[in-house]
Scaffold this motif. Sequence first.
Motif, short mmCIF file in Angstrom:
data_model
loop_
_atom_site.label_atom_id
_atom_site.label_comp_id
_atom_site.label_asym_id
_atom_site.label_seq_id
_atom_site.Cartn_x
_atom_site.Cartn_y
_atom_site.Cartn_z
N VAL A 28 20.05 14.49 1.79
CA VAL A 28 19.90 15.76 2.52
C VAL A 28 18.76 15.72 3.53
CG1 VAL A 28 20.94 17.19 0.74
CG2 VAL A 28 18.49 16.76 0.68
N GLY A 29 17.92 14.72 3.48
CA GLY A 29 16.82 14.58 4.42
C GLY A 29 15.60 14.03 3.72
N TYR A 30 14.93 13.10 4.36
CA TYR A 30 13.73 12.51 3.77
C TYR A 30 12.53 13.41 4.06
CZ TYR A 30 16.49 8.35 2.97
OH TYR A 30 17.44 7.48 2.52
N PRO A 31 11.65 13.60 3.08
CA PRO A 31 10.48 14.45 3.30
C PRO A 31 9.46 13.79 4.23
CG PRO A 31 10.46 13.55 1.08
CD PRO A 31 11.74 13.12 1.72
N PHE A 32 8.76 14.61 4.98
CA PHE A 32 7.68 14.11 5.83
C PHE A 32 6.55 15.13 5.86
CE2 PHE A 32 10.45 16.40 8.73
CZ PHE A 32 9.57 17.09 9.55
N THR A 33 5.39 14.69 6.32
CA THR A 33 4.18 15.50 6.34
C THR A 33 3.71 15.69 7.78
OG1 THR A 33 3.53 14.58 4.21
CG2 THR A 33 1.81 15.67 5.48
N VAL A 34 3.39 16.91 8.14
CA VAL A 34 2.81 17.20 9.45
C VAL A 34 1.30 17.00 9.35
CG1 VAL A 34 2.39 19.01 11.17
CG2 VAL A 34 4.62 18.83 10.07
N VAL A 35 0.72 16.29 10.32
CA VAL A 35 -0.73 16.10 10.39
C VAL A 35 -1.22 16.62 11.74
CG1 VAL A 35 -0.78 14.14 8.79
CG2 VAL A 35 -0.48 13.74 11.23
N THR A 36 -2.50 16.97 11.82
CA THR A 36 -3.04 17.53 13.07
C THR A 36 -3.33 16.45 14.10
OG1 THR A 36 -5.30 17.46 12.26
CG2 THR A 36 -4.07 19.51 11.91
N GLY A 37 -3.69 15.26 13.66
CA GLY A 37 -4.06 14.20 14.60
C GLY A 37 -5.54 14.25 14.95
N THR A 38 -6.28 15.17 14.35
CA THR A 38 -7.72 15.28 14.56
C THR A 38 -8.42 15.30 13.20
OG1 THR A 38 -7.59 17.69 14.61
CG2 THR A 38 -7.46 16.56 16.73
N ASP A 39 -9.74 15.14 13.20
CA ASP A 39 -10.50 15.14 11.95
C ASP A 39 -11.33 16.41 11.85
OD1 ASP A 39 -11.62 14.32 9.56
OD2 ASP A 39 -13.17 13.11 10.54
N ASN A 40 -10.66 17.56 11.81
CA ASN A 40 -11.36 18.84 11.69
C ASN A 40 -12.02 19.02 10.33
OD1 ASN A 40 -10.65 19.48 14.25
ND2 ASN A 40 -9.01 20.88 13.70
N SER A 41 -11.53 18.35 9.31
CA SER A 41 -12.10 18.49 7.97
C SER A 41 -13.41 17.72 7.83
CB SER A 41 -11.12 18.00 6.91
OG SER A 41 -10.91 16.61 7.06
N LEU A 42 -13.72 16.89 8.81
CA LEU A 42 -14.95 16.09 8.85
C LEU A 42 -15.05 15.12 7.67
CD1 LEU A 42 -17.34 19.02 9.88
CD2 LEU A 42 -16.10 17.45 11.38
N THR A 43 -13.92 14.63 7.22
CA THR A 43 -13.90 13.67 6.11
C THR A 43 -13.86 12.22 6.60
OG1 THR A 43 -11.49 13.75 6.00
CG2 THR A 43 -12.72 15.26 4.56
N GLY A 44 -13.51 12.01 7.86
CA GLY A 44 -13.41 10.67 8.41
C GLY A 44 -12.09 9.98 8.11
N ILE A 45 -11.18 10.67 7.46
CA ILE A 45 -9.89 10.08 7.10
C ILE A 45 -8.88 10.23 8.23
CG2 ILE A 45 -7.98 10.15 5.46
CD1 ILE A 45 -10.01 11.04 3.36
N GLY A 46 -8.86 11.40 8.87
CA GLY A 46 -7.96 11.62 10.00
C GLY A 46 -6.54 12.00 9.63
N LEU A 47 -6.32 12.44 8.41
CA LEU A 47 -4.99 12.86 7.99
C LEU A 47 -4.95 14.35 7.67
CD1 LEU A 47 -3.92 9.84 5.77
CD2 LEU A 47 -3.20 10.36 8.10
N ASP A 48 -5.70 15.14 8.44
CA ASP A 48 -5.74 16.58 8.20
C ASP A 48 -4.37 17.20 8.42
OD1 ASP A 48 -8.38 15.99 8.02
OD2 ASP A 48 -9.05 17.42 9.52
N ARG A 49 -4.04 18.16 7.60
CA ARG A 49 -2.78 18.89 7.75
C ARG A 49 -3.07 20.25 8.37
NH1 ARG A 49 -1.88 16.23 2.59
NH2 ARG A 49 -2.46 18.10 1.45
N PRO A 50 -2.16 20.77 9.17
CA PRO A 50 -2.39 22.06 9.83
C PRO A 50 -2.14 23.24 8.90
CG PRO A 50 -0.27 21.19 10.47
CD PRO A 50 -0.91 20.15 9.60
N ASN A 51 -2.39 24.42 9.42
CA ASN A 51 -2.06 25.67 8.75
C ASN A 51 -0.71 26.15 9.25
OD1 ASN A 51 -4.51 26.03 7.25
ND2 ASN A 51 -5.50 26.50 9.19
N SER A 52 0.02 26.83 8.39
CA SER A 52 1.30 27.40 8.82
C SER A 52 1.06 28.78 9.42
CB SER A 52 2.27 27.49 7.65
OG SER A 52 1.74 28.33 6.65
#
Length: 161
Positions: A28-52
């Motif tokens: 029915v469809g493979y799951p995927f994750t939306v990421v912001t592309g920026t490091d707003n969380s200041l964790t240095g990881i760069g995989l921040d997710r946005p708000n809906s």
Amino acid sequence: RQFGADAGRVLNLIAGGWSPSFLVSFNVGYPFTVVTGTDNSLTGIGLDRPNSVANVRPYVRNTTSMQWITPSAFTPNGPGSFGDIGMNSLLGPHYVDSDVSLRKLFTTFREQNLELRFEFFNIFNHPNLNAPVTKLSSGSFGQIQAAGDPRIMQLAAKYTF
């Protein structure tokens, strides 16, 4: 009369005794994750997710324009915070695949065999679209830019002795 018997034997040698096999896959469809592309969380990881965004549906699912999700359904997470979109919370396009193979074993000499195999992958040539661009900061966010393999046919021969 002898010619007819030989022709029947040759026809049976060529056309008879093929073993088919079928494989059909549907998802029915493979799951995927939306990421912001920026490091707003200041964790240095760069995989921040946005708000809906409330009351905005994330799916467009327009296969003509290849826009699968709408950018207006998401906003970047605030500084020092994490977004509220869950991991693998969206589904990509459905996936349908039909594969067929035909196999025939010819006995050549004593314990020697020749196996012929015809294989057809995605035999109906159904377009299986990949997941859309998932980086919110990308200009092509939400667009599907690639698809899976088209119909592929191959022939294999194996001689065992």
